[in-house]
Design a protein around this motif. Structure first.
Motif, PDB file in Angstrom:
ATOM      1  N   ALA A 177      66.171  37.782  33.806  1.00 58.22           N
ATOM      2  CA  ALA A 177      66.113  35.725  33.775  1.00 58.22           C
ATOM      3  C   ALA A 177      64.940  35.294  33.356  1.00 58.22           C
ATOM      4  O   ALA A 177      65.251  34.249  32.269  1.00 58.22           O
ATOM      5  N   LEU A 178      63.715  35.546  33.788  1.00 52.37           N
ATOM      6  CA  LEU A 178      62.939  34.391  33.623  1.00 52.37           C
ATOM      7  C   LEU A 178      62.455  35.101  32.522  1.00 52.37           C
ATOM      8  O   LEU A 178      61.032  34.485  31.787  1.00 52.37           O
ATOM      9  N   GLY A 179      62.600  36.003  31.489  1.00 51.34           N
ATOM     10  CA  GLY A 179      61.681  36.945  30.790  1.00 51.34           C
ATOM     11  C   GLY A 179      60.737  37.205  30.843  1.00 51.34           C
ATOM     12  O   GLY A 179      59.432  37.295  29.852  1.00 51.34           O
ATOM     13  N   LEU A 180      60.330  37.728  31.779  1.00 50.61           N
ATOM     14  CA  LEU A 180      58.919  38.026  32.628  1.00 50.61           C
ATOM     15  C   LEU A 180      59.245  39.816  32.737  1.00 50.61           C
ATOM     16  O   LEU A 180      59.753  40.625  33.510  1.00 50.61           O
ATOM     17  N   ARG A 181      58.342  40.281  33.164  1.00 49.03           N
ATOM     18  CA  ARG A 181      57.680  42.339  33.324  1.00 49.03           C
ATOM     19  C   ARG A 181      57.359  41.413  35.095  1.00 49.03           C
ATOM     20  O   ARG A 181      56.826  40.466  35.534  1.00 49.03           O
ATOM     21  N   PRO A 182      57.553  42.737  36.044  1.00 48.10           N
ATOM     22  CA  PRO A 182      57.416  42.604  37.518  1.00 48.10           C
ATOM     23  C   PRO A 182      55.993  41.525  38.245  1.00 48.10           C
ATOM     24  O   PRO A 182      55.583  41.029  38.840  1.00 48.10           O
ATOM     25  N   GLU A 183      54.952  42.694  37.071  1.00 43.89           N
ATOM     26  CA  GLU A 183      53.727  42.093  37.367  1.00 43.89           C
ATOM     27  C   GLU A 183      52.919  41.028  37.402  1.00 43.89           C
ATOM     28  O   GLU A 183      52.319  40.686  38.476  1.00 43.89           O
ATOM     29  N   GLU A 184      53.831  39.618  36.518  1.00 40.75           N
ATOM     30  CA  GLU A 184      53.377  38.294  36.481  1.00 40.75           C
ATOM     31  C   GLU A 184      54.190  37.605  37.745  1.00 40.75           C
ATOM     32  O   GLU A 184      54.316  36.129  37.037  1.00 40.75           O
ATOM     33  N   VAL A 185      54.408  37.988  37.856  1.00 42.19           N
ATOM     34  CA  VAL A 185      56.201  37.180  39.451  1.00 42.19           C
ATOM     35  C   VAL A 185      55.882  37.667  40.346  1.00 42.19           C
ATOM     36  O   VAL A 185      55.626  38.357  40.978  1.00 42.19           O
ATOM     37  N   VAL A 186      55.719  36.163  40.813  1.00 38.72           N
ATOM     38  CA  VAL A 186      55.608  36.509  42.604  1.00 38.72           C
ATOM     39  C   VAL A 186      56.884  35.764  43.613  1.00 38.72           C
ATOM     40  O   VAL A 186      57.777  35.179  42.523  1.00 38.72           O
ATOM     41  N   HIS A 187      56.838  36.808  44.621  1.00 39.25           N
ATOM     42  CA  HIS A 187      58.233  36.107  45.286  1.00 39.25           C
ATOM     43  C   HIS A 187      57.566  35.792  46.673  1.00 39.25           C
ATOM     44  O   HIS A 187      57.160  36.647  47.777  1.00 39.25           O
ATOM     45  N   VAL A 188      58.296  34.883  47.723  1.00 39.52           N
ATOM     46  CA  VAL A 188      57.902  33.889  48.307  1.00 39.52           C
ATOM     47  C   VAL A 188      58.586  33.888  49.429  1.00 39.52           C
ATOM     48  O   VAL A 188      59.808  34.024  48.835  1.00 39.52           O
ATOM     49  N   GLY A 189      58.425  34.912  50.578  1.00 39.99           N
ATOM     50  CA  GLY A 189      60.114  34.618  51.778  1.00 39.99           C
ATOM     51  C   GLY A 189      59.508  35.158  53.280  1.00 39.99           C
ATOM     52  O   GLY A 189      58.279  34.894  53.444  1.00 39.99           O
ATOM     53  N   ASP A 190      60.087  34.383  53.856  1.00 41.85           N
ATOM     54  CA  ASP A 190      59.865  34.498  55.332  1.00 41.85           C
ATOM     55  C   ASP A 190      60.614  35.740  56.300  1.00 41.85           C
ATOM     56  O   ASP A 190      60.451  35.881  57.019  1.00 41.85           O
ATOM     57  N   LYS A 191      60.876  36.712  55.055  1.00 38.01           N
ATOM     58  CA  LYS A 191      61.400  37.987  56.269  1.00 38.01           C
ATOM     59  C   LYS A 191      60.448  38.835  55.104  1.00 38.01           C
ATOM     60  O   LYS A 191      60.425  38.905  53.854  1.00 38.01           O
ATOM     61  N   LEU A 192      59.852  39.047  56.233  1.00 37.54           N
ATOM     62  CA  LEU A 192      59.239  40.392  55.622  1.00 37.54           C
ATOM     63  C   LEU A 192      59.343  42.090  54.991  1.00 37.54           C
ATOM     64  O   LEU A 192      58.710  41.630  53.937  1.00 37.54           O
ATOM     65  N   ASP A 193      60.412  42.810  55.415  1.00 37.72           N
ATOM     66  CA  ASP A 193      60.627  43.629  55.378  1.00 37.72           C
ATOM     67  C   ASP A 193      61.729  42.978  54.152  1.00 37.72           C
ATOM     68  O   ASP A 193      61.547  43.765  52.658  1.00 37.72           O
ATOM     69  N   ILE A 194      62.709  41.876  53.757  1.00 39.29           N
ATOM     70  CA  ILE A 194      62.926  41.973  52.941  1.00 39.29           C
ATOM     71  C   ILE A 194      62.833  40.816  51.512  1.00 39.29           C
ATOM     72  O   ILE A 194      63.275  41.562  50.442  1.00 39.29           O
ATOM     73  N   ASP A 195      62.402  40.016  52.350  1.00 39.18           N
ATOM     74  CA  ASP A 195      61.785  39.538  50.845  1.00 39.18           C
ATOM     75  C   ASP A 195      60.483  39.968  50.554  1.00 39.18           C
ATOM     76  O   ASP A 195      60.004  40.656  49.238  1.00 39.18           O
ATOM     77  N   ALA A 196      59.054  39.985  51.207  1.00 38.88           N
ATOM     78  CA  ALA A 196      57.682  40.376  50.887  1.00 38.88           C
ATOM     79  C   ALA A 196      57.450  41.558  50.479  1.00 38.88           C
ATOM     80  O   ALA A 196      56.964  42.609  49.615  1.00 38.88           O
TER      81      ALA A 196
END
Length: 260
Positions: A177-196
């Motif tokens: 949706a962002l038109g980017l490759r995964p290595e160009e994207v950061v994801h931040v979340g409070d769940k270690l297993d589900i998010d990070a």
């Protein structure tokens, strides 16, 4: 409070071009609002641990598409009161859930570090997205209620795409949706297993927002305890996504493992 570094250019951020964030308990202080709603319903905080356990059990059924969200809410309320010896029929459970939900919604509020972080990210030229495991209309209502409806370039909601975190497909949907490759994207979340860890396995830069500062030996990902720390991490300390003949496309392999 540590001040954010000066707003960098996208060149100074290296390959990072977008930041995705979880919503509940990352941007929105959902726990505080939920405690307020339960307190309004039962008059005390002492039952909170029981509500948490009951919610974890029933929400897991919703996330895996075993049960509809509204049905989950009613059955969760029935199970909660049953733990204290009170058996509720469906109509009474729905009535009490409506009261609890209204009180919780009145208490919706962002964490104090949310807006400063979002402002910095946007000023840095980064694209922004939310990736959230939630029902569509309810989550969009919540995002709008706290003033974030126009902040994000993309909203990736599990109910709208049919899979939930940590399935790699939801992270790849955000990247597409962002038109980017995964290595160009950061994801931040409070769940270690589900998010990070989920984001990392999908080939993104997964970051754990560990507000409670708990120790977890599985936390082999970049970790912050406040969104105030995110700008400096993005500018100075974020490691590269592994590359090489065996893991040049780690997100592709992770996707294959779950059939996406």
């Amino acid at each position: 409070m540590t001040s954010a570094p000066e707003t960098p250019t996208t060149h100074e951020l290296g390959q990072i071009k977008a930041v995705c964030l979880d919503f509940d308990d990352t941007l929105l202080d959902s726990g505080r609002a939920a405690r307020h709603g339960l307190r309004e319903l039962v008059g005390t905080d002492r039952a909170w641990p029981v509500w948490q356990r009951t919610t974890d059990q029933h929400y897991a059924r919703y996330v895996t598409n075993e049960i509809d969200f509204d049905v989950m809410c009613v059955e969760r309320t029935q199970a909660f009161f049953a733990a204290f010896g009170e058996q509720l029929d469906t109509a009474e459970a729905a009535r009490r859930e409506t009261l609890r939900m209204a009180a919780m919604q009145r208490a919706w509020a962002l964490y104090d570090d949310a807006w400063p972080c979002l402002d910095w990210l946007r000023a840095s030229g980064l694209r922004l997205a939310v990736i959230t495991n939630a029902p569509s209309a309810y989550q969009r209502k919540k995002i709008a209620a706290v003033g974030l409806a126009d902040v994000f370039d993309e909203l990736i909601i599990s109910a709208e795409i049919g899979v939930a975190k940590p399935d790699p497909h939801i992270f790849h949907t955000a990247c597409d949706a962002l038109g980017l490759r995964p290595e160009e994207v950061v994801h931040v979340g409070d769940k270690l297993d589900i998010d990070a860890l989920g984001a990392t396995r999908a080939g993104l830069h997964g970051i754990w927002l560990n507000r409670s500062k708990i120790q977890d030996p599985a936390a082999n990902v970049p970790t912050i305890t406040s969104l105030h720390e995110l700008p400096e991490l993005l500018v100075t300390d974020l490691p590269a996504v592994p590359t090489g003949p065996d893991n040049a496309k780690p997100w592709h392999r992770a996707a294959e493992l779950v059939g996406h």
